[in-house]
Write a protein that holds these residues in place. Sequence first.
Motif, PDB file in Angstrom:
ATOM      1  N   ASP A  32       0.830  -1.205   0.000  1.00 40.68           N
ATOM      2  CA  ASP A  32       0.000   0.000   0.000  1.00 40.68           C
ATOM      3  C   ASP A  32       0.867   1.258   0.000  1.00 40.68           C
ATOM      4  N   SER A  65      -5.894  -5.044  -0.643  1.00 39.54           N
ATOM      5  CA  SER A  65      -5.054  -3.978  -1.200  1.00 39.54           C
ATOM      6  C   SER A  65      -5.279  -3.825  -2.697  1.00 39.54           C
ATOM      7  N   LYS A  68      -8.600  -2.177  -3.325  1.00 41.70           N
ATOM      8  CA  LYS A  68      -8.562  -0.721  -3.114  1.00 41.70           C
ATOM      9  C   LYS A  68      -8.014  -0.010  -4.352  1.00 41.70           C
TER      10      LYS A  68
END
Length: 130
Positions: A32, A65, A68
């Motif tokens: 991230d 992740s 997202k």
Amino acid sequence: MSFSLHTDGLSPQRATLRLHGRLDAMTFGDFDGGAAPVLEQMGQGGTVVLDLAALDYISSAGLRSIAKIRKLMRAREGHTLLVNPQPQVRKVFEIVKAVPVSDVFSSVEELDVYLDRIQRKVLSGEDEDT
């Protein structure tokens, strides 16, 4: 095993992120954090390519992740494409249906053929969706 992230070909329209190692509860923060500056530079309608050739393992934390990133790119009318998944990683995507199979490519060459086809459709006036 650890995780590392490498960026190639960064531009506002396309960036490739190469994932290495394990993307799990211990390493998703590294992913991230490494992806954030790249995503900040992506323009409207851009494409993020996640090269998974060296990704050996993915957990639910890693899937979140990636989800997202997909959500962010969709909000920008862009795309997130996955290439070169190892068989065990591809199987995880198939099982949880986290990423549409149409967004997973077996190689960069297969991705380029797909992108070429889309661009030809747009130029010929056909619908730009696959």
